[in-house]
Write a protein that holds these residues in place. Structure first.
Motif, short mmCIF file in Angstrom:
data_model
loop_
_atom_site.label_atom_id
_atom_site.label_comp_id
_atom_site.label_asym_id
_atom_site.label_seq_id
_atom_site.Cartn_x
_atom_site.Cartn_y
_atom_site.Cartn_z
N LEU A 78 85.11 37.33 -3.17
CA LEU A 78 83.75 36.80 -2.94
C LEU A 78 83.77 35.56 -2.06
CD1 LEU A 78 82.11 37.21 -6.49
CD2 LEU A 78 81.82 38.66 -4.46
N ILE A 79 84.80 34.73 -2.23
CA ILE A 79 84.90 33.52 -1.39
C ILE A 79 85.10 33.92 0.07
CG2 ILE A 79 86.26 31.46 -0.89
CD1 ILE A 79 86.86 31.35 -3.95
N PHE A 80 86.00 34.89 0.31
CA PHE A 80 86.18 35.37 1.68
C PHE A 80 84.89 35.99 2.21
CE2 PHE A 80 90.86 35.59 0.64
CZ PHE A 80 91.23 34.63 1.58
N LEU A 81 84.21 36.72 1.34
CA LEU A 81 82.95 37.35 1.74
C LEU A 81 81.88 36.31 2.08
CD1 LEU A 81 81.37 40.02 2.05
CD2 LEU A 81 80.71 39.78 -0.37
N SER A 82 81.87 35.20 1.37
CA SER A 82 80.84 34.17 1.60
C SER A 82 80.92 33.58 3.01
CB SER A 82 80.96 33.06 0.55
OG SER A 82 82.15 32.30 0.76
N THR A 83 82.11 33.64 3.63
CA THR A 83 82.24 33.07 4.98
C THR A 83 81.41 33.84 6.00
OG1 THR A 83 84.22 34.40 5.41
CG2 THR A 83 84.55 32.20 4.50
N THR A 84 81.13 35.11 5.73
CA THR A 84 80.32 35.89 6.68
C THR A 84 78.88 35.40 6.73
OG1 THR A 84 79.80 37.56 4.99
CG2 THR A 84 81.77 37.91 6.33
N PHE A 85 78.43 34.76 5.66
CA PHE A 85 77.06 34.24 5.64
C PHE A 85 76.92 32.97 6.49
CE2 PHE A 85 77.29 36.81 1.82
CZ PHE A 85 76.10 37.50 1.86
N PHE A 86 78.05 32.40 6.94
CA PHE A 86 78.01 31.23 7.80
C PHE A 86 77.92 31.61 9.28
CE2 PHE A 86 79.81 29.68 3.91
CZ PHE A 86 79.39 28.37 3.79
N ILE A 87 78.03 32.89 9.58
CA ILE A 87 78.08 33.36 10.97
C ILE A 87 76.81 34.12 11.30
CG2 ILE A 87 79.39 34.80 12.60
CD1 ILE A 87 81.89 34.22 10.95
N ASP A 88 76.47 34.12 12.60
CA ASP A 88 75.28 34.74 13.17
C ASP A 88 74.04 33.89 12.89
OD1 ASP A 88 74.32 36.76 14.83
OD2 ASP A 88 73.46 37.85 13.14
N GLU A 89 72.90 34.36 13.36
CA GLU A 89 71.67 33.56 13.28
C GLU A 89 71.30 33.28 11.83
OE1 GLU A 89 66.99 33.74 14.71
OE2 GLU A 89 68.42 35.28 15.37
N PRO A 90 71.12 32.02 11.52
CA PRO A 90 70.78 31.67 10.14
C PRO A 90 69.44 32.26 9.73
CG PRO A 90 71.48 29.72 11.38
CD PRO A 90 71.29 30.82 12.37
N TYR B 241 79.17 24.87 16.03
CA TYR B 241 80.44 25.06 15.33
C TYR B 241 80.51 24.28 14.02
CZ TYR B 241 82.14 27.38 19.51
OH TYR B 241 82.32 28.25 20.55
N LEU B 242 79.40 23.67 13.61
CA LEU B 242 79.39 22.98 12.32
C LEU B 242 79.67 23.95 11.16
CD1 LEU B 242 78.95 20.36 10.76
CD2 LEU B 242 76.51 20.88 10.69
N PRO B 243 79.05 25.13 11.13
CA PRO B 243 79.41 26.06 10.03
C PRO B 243 80.88 26.46 10.06
CG PRO B 243 77.40 26.77 11.14
CD PRO B 243 77.97 25.67 11.97
N ALA B 244 81.50 26.47 11.26
CA ALA B 244 82.91 26.86 11.35
C ALA B 244 83.80 25.87 10.62
CB ALA B 244 83.32 26.96 12.81
N VAL B 245 83.37 24.59 10.60
CA VAL B 245 84.15 23.58 9.89
C VAL B 245 84.25 23.93 8.41
CG1 VAL B 245 84.26 21.14 9.25
CG2 VAL B 245 83.55 21.79 11.56
N GLU B 246 83.12 24.29 7.82
CA GLU B 246 83.13 24.64 6.41
C GLU B 246 83.88 25.95 6.18
OE1 GLU B 246 80.10 24.93 2.59
OE2 GLU B 246 79.34 24.36 4.57
#
Length: 921
Positions: A633-645, A802-807
């Protein structure tokens, strides 16, 4: 056609009595007065002291003479028509000589009582029933004269209808209640001029005017209109109103010199009388001046000026004249003028005499000829007038606009008389008074040339203007109509494309103080007092100008648009976010995907080796699955940081990450407690851990608290999509966490769980070297702490897409760290160290570890005093109801074996403890 000219004479018949003042007259039932400047100046006496004597005039004006003939022609047409049946109109026309003094003398005679033999003007408090010599007045030619005469005529409210006085002030019905005119006010003319100048792209012009009321008021009105159209007046030159002024020629020279020096001024607006224009143009031709001259209605159609030798050298002349109608009837009248008697027309008689003396000369020698003639020379040989009459001469000098307005003025008075005479016997001079005629004029409708015309509330007739262009045709300067100007709409109307092209060609001439500022630049006013003198500067960033010569740059909407320096438009900001196609996003997604593959691989490995000691020692398949699922789930949550919010992504990503991480840490915390409990030799710690160790409640509680935190966060301060405008050329779509405090609490809670887990794991770090899970848990927690400690300042100082990429990076680092430290050592043993993944191998490791720890355990047991034994018994009693086992079947206290103070442990203690710890693990 014979070239037109000003016919001048120094001597006109001297005034012996008041009848000598009359220039032309004709009897009638109703008499209309006329005031025209047939001569351009009044002579000044040379004797001293000066006496109050009306002086002779000089400078015969053909154009004004034609206006007197137009008035006579209109009256004759009315008398020969059915407009005023049974009533005859008469006239008395006087020469004002362009002088207020002479005009006032004539106006006084108008005010004299009807049939008074001595022209007596009676002084009365009430002139309501007073019958003056005339009923109305047509004229005067110049506004300055009309202002003075109108004030005098207003005493008896005698209506005055002028065909040529255009000063704007005359529209004031409070000061000039009895004044009317058949032309528009100068307000419209000056506005038309300013419009023409603005349309042609000129903003730096000169003005020359006559220093009289008309000239000053015209300049003032034009100044207001010019300012409204962003046109600056570089200089104003005022010339004396009278040619007899001693400073006239000096000021003409100064004006021409000013025009020559102002090289950037290529457009000159001229508000002058015709004889002033002649003097200025002659001097300008001598100095080779070439400009664009904008003519007022006073001289825009003056043929005598257009025939000046070398007039083409002056440049282009554009003028505004009053709109005319068909004047063919008047032209026919002029062709038959030689049949007209001169008995009561001194103007006509003088004209004939001047023709006889100087007709053989061209205009420019004609003036000298007149100057050399005496009165006796003018009075002889008149009997041969038919032999020298030139039929086309007067037609060549007609100014249609003024002829039309003169005829219209007479017809306006006639229609007003017609309205009064419906129920009156107007053959009786006392049938009505002038003030009654004035009231009728205010509402009269004139039908002329099949069109209805009325005076407006200001006493003006709002007719349109003809725009003249002086063009050289076949070697001669011709005055052609280029356009029509509609004062109501404020537009120029063109008959065809050729005329429109001629109008547009005026733009080729530049007359500006500064160069035009193109789009992308704005005007910056310099030290000059004129706003038209400026520098062009670039529009700053995020500003633009989309027109030429803008005073300021428009600001772009900083939220959605941007503009570079020197921009003529705004550009839409680019929408930025961490897109799927971004290389860095792809890299992070690959890392997340690899993590998912790793989780699945570990799951497969553990499932296949379910009954091995390593898997059992890891807490069993259930615990491992829960931990691996939380990592997934943690790995999956990273996909929510990508693409148009989106709103859903913003709300989901942090909550999913927080709850999943809490679940993971909670399970690892249970494992830490379990390991510590299995290998702890400290009785106090072991008893405490037995009481604390409740796997399901701990996991549910620890994860539930995080669920509550996230729930309150999403309800009260939910994250949302935010547009970040901090970058000038882009809009960054990002998730605003809603509440930094809630975000901090969520991370802080995970950190607290990790810290507790770290403490328990740290205490169990000295386990068997071949399998030390606590040590790896400790190391995993350290990776977590380091990653998130670094995250805080980096996250706080980073902005952009790239701010979401930091997290994401921090989440991946901490997740990979814990996953690898928790499972990879076990996988290594399962795959590469299978000989150690047996029950006997595990017993041997634990036995060796227990043997090394036995002596310390013995010392610990022997050192217990009775008080300690009592305490231990109490704790044991309190926990005896529990099985105190890991997985529900392994005891950590050997049944029936109590510590014996002062005695050594039995031989098989280490082996027994090893078996029990293996069972616990």
């Amino acid at each position: 056609l014979i070239p037109c000219f000003v016919i001048g004479t120094d001597i006109v018949f001297s005034c012996e009595n008041t009848d000598d003042l009359v220039g032309a007259s004709s009897p009638g039932d109703i008499v209309i007065g006329g005031l025209f400047a047939v001569h351009s100046e009044m002579m000044h006496p040379e004797e001293y002291p000066i006496k109050p004597v009306i002086q002779n005039c000089a400078g015969f004006e053909i154009q004004i003479f034609l206006q007197t003939l137009a008035m006579i022609h209109a009256i004759e047409m009315i008398n020969n028509s059915t407009l005023l049946p049974g009533v005859t109109l008469g006239y008395e026309i006087y020469d004002t000589c362009a002088e207020v003094t002479k005009a006032m003398a004539s106006a006084l005679r108008f005010l004299s009582k009807f049939n008074s033999s001595e022209d007596v003007v009676e002084f009365k408090c009430n002139y309501s029933n007073y019958i003056p010599r005339i009923k109305a007045v047509t004229g005067a030619t110049y506004s300055e004269v009309s202002m003075a005469v109108s004030r005098l005529l207003a005493l008896q409210l005698i209506p005055q209808v002028s065909p040529a006085s255009s000063a704007e002030i005359l529209s004031d019905k409070i000061r000039f209640p009895s004044f009317f005119r058949t032309i528009p006010s100068d307000f419209h003319q000056t506005r038309a001029m300013a419009h023409l100048i603005c349309e042609s792209g000129w903003n730096w012009i000169g003005v020359i005017a006559t220093d009289d009321d008309n000239g000053r008021l015209a300049v003032e009105s034009f100044g207001v209109q010019a300012m409204a159209n962003n046109v600056c007046i570089a200089f104003k030159e005022m010339l004396p109103a009278y040619l007899s002024d001693n400073t006239f020629h000096t000021k003409v020279d100064c004006a021409v010199e000013k025009i020559v020096k102002e090289t950037r001024v290529n457009v000159i607006v001229v508000f002058m009388r015709q004889f002033h224009v002649l003097k200025v143009f002659k001097k300008a031709i001598e100095r080779n001046v070439n400009k664009i001259w904008i003519a007022s209605s006073n001289w825009s159609s003056a043929v005598k000026i257009s025939t000046i030798p070398n007039i083409r050298q002056l440049g282009t002349i554009v003028g505004f004249g009053f709109k005319s109608r068909d004047i063919s009837a008047f032209q026919d009248f002029l062709r038959n003028l030689h049949k007209m008697t001169t008995d009561n027309n001194n103007f006509l008689r003088e004209y004939i005499m001047l023709l006889q003396v100087c007709a053989h000369l061209e205009y420019y020698d004609f003036q000298a000829c007149i100057s050399n003639q005496s009165q006796d020379d003018l009075l002889q040989n008149v009997e041969n007038k038919h032999q020298i009459w030139k039929d086309d001469f007067l037609n060549a000098n007609v100014e249609p606009g003024f002829i039309h307005s003169t005829v219209l003025a007479v017809y306006a008075i006639a229609y007003a008389i017609k309205g009064l005479c419906k129920n009156r016997n107007c053959k009786d001079p006392s049938a009505f008074t002038p003030w009654e005629l004035l009231e009728e004029l205010k509402n009269v409708t004139v039908i002329y040339d099949d069109k209805e015309i009325k005076f407006d509330s200001n006493g003006d007739m709002s007719t349109s203007y003809d725009v003249f262009l002086w063009k050289e045709i076949d070697g001669h300067m011709k005055i052609t109509t280029m356009a029509e100007y509609d004062p109501g709409k404020g537009d120029f109307i063109f008959e065809d494309e050729e005329k429109k092209k001629a109008f547009l060609d005026l733009k080729k001439v530049q007359s500006t103080c500064s160069q035009h500022c193109p789009p992308g630049q704005m005007k910056k006013v310099t030290g000059s007092p004129h706003t038209c003198c400026y520098e062009c500067v670039y529009c700053p960033e995020n500003h633009y100008s989309n027109q030429t010569d803008m005073d300021y740059c428009y600001q772009c909407d900083n939220k959605t648009y941007w503009a570079p320096i020197n921009s003529s438009t705004c550009y839409s900001k680019t929408i930025h976010f961490l897109a799927w196609s971004d290389w860095f996003a792809i890299f992070l997604l690959l890392l997340s995907a690899f993590g998912v593959v790793l989780v699945l691989s570990i799951s497969v490995i553990f499932t296949k080796n379910l009954n091995t000691p390593v898997v059992k020692a890891s807490g069993g398949l259930t615990v491992c699955y829960i931990i691996l699922f939380s990592h997934f789930l943690i790995f999956l949550s990273t996909t929510f940081f990508i693409d148009e919010p989106t709103e859903f992504k913003c709300k989901t990503r942090q909550a999913l990450f927080g709850i999943s991480f809490s679940l993971c840490i909670s399970c690892i915390l249970i494992k830490s407690l379990k390991i510590l409990l299995a290998f702890s030799f400290d009785p106090k710690l072991q008893n405490f851990l037995k009481c604390m160790y409740k796997p399901v409640p701990i996991v549910v509680t620890c994860t539930g608290i995080q669920v509550i935190i996230c729930t309150f966060w999403l309800i009260f301060r939910t994250p949302f999509v935010k547009q970040n405008f901090s970058i000038s050329r882009a809009i960054i779509l990002e998730c605003n966490e809603g509440s930094v405090l809630a975000f901090g609490i969520m991370l802080g809670y995970i950190a607290a769980l990790a810290f507790i887990c770290f403490i328990f794991a740290f205490k169990g770090r000295k386990l068997p070297e071949n399998y030390n899970e606590a040590k790896f848990i400790t190391f995993g927690m350290l990776i977590y702490f380091i990653a998130w400690i670094v995250f805080i300042p980096v996250y706080a100082t980073t902005f952009g897409k790239y701010l979401p990429a930091v997290e994401i990076i921090v989440v991946l680092i901490s997740n990979y760290g814990i996953l690898c430290c928790t499972f990879l050592p076990k996988c290594y043993i399962i795959i590469y160290k299978q000989e150690t993944n047996t029950k006997s191998a595990f017993l041997k490791m634990i036995y060796t570890y227990s043997s090394k720890s036995a002596s310390s355990v013995a010392v610990s047991q022997i050192s217990l005093d009775s008080k300690s034994s009592s305490s231990q018994a109490t704790v044991s009693d309190s926990c005896k109801s529990q099985k105190n086992s890991v997985n529900g079947n392994a005891h950590f206290q050997v049944p029936g074996q109590t510590p014996i103070k002062g005695k050594a442990l039995p031989k098989n203690t280490a082996r027994t403890m090893a078996r029990k710890r293996l069972s616990s693990i």
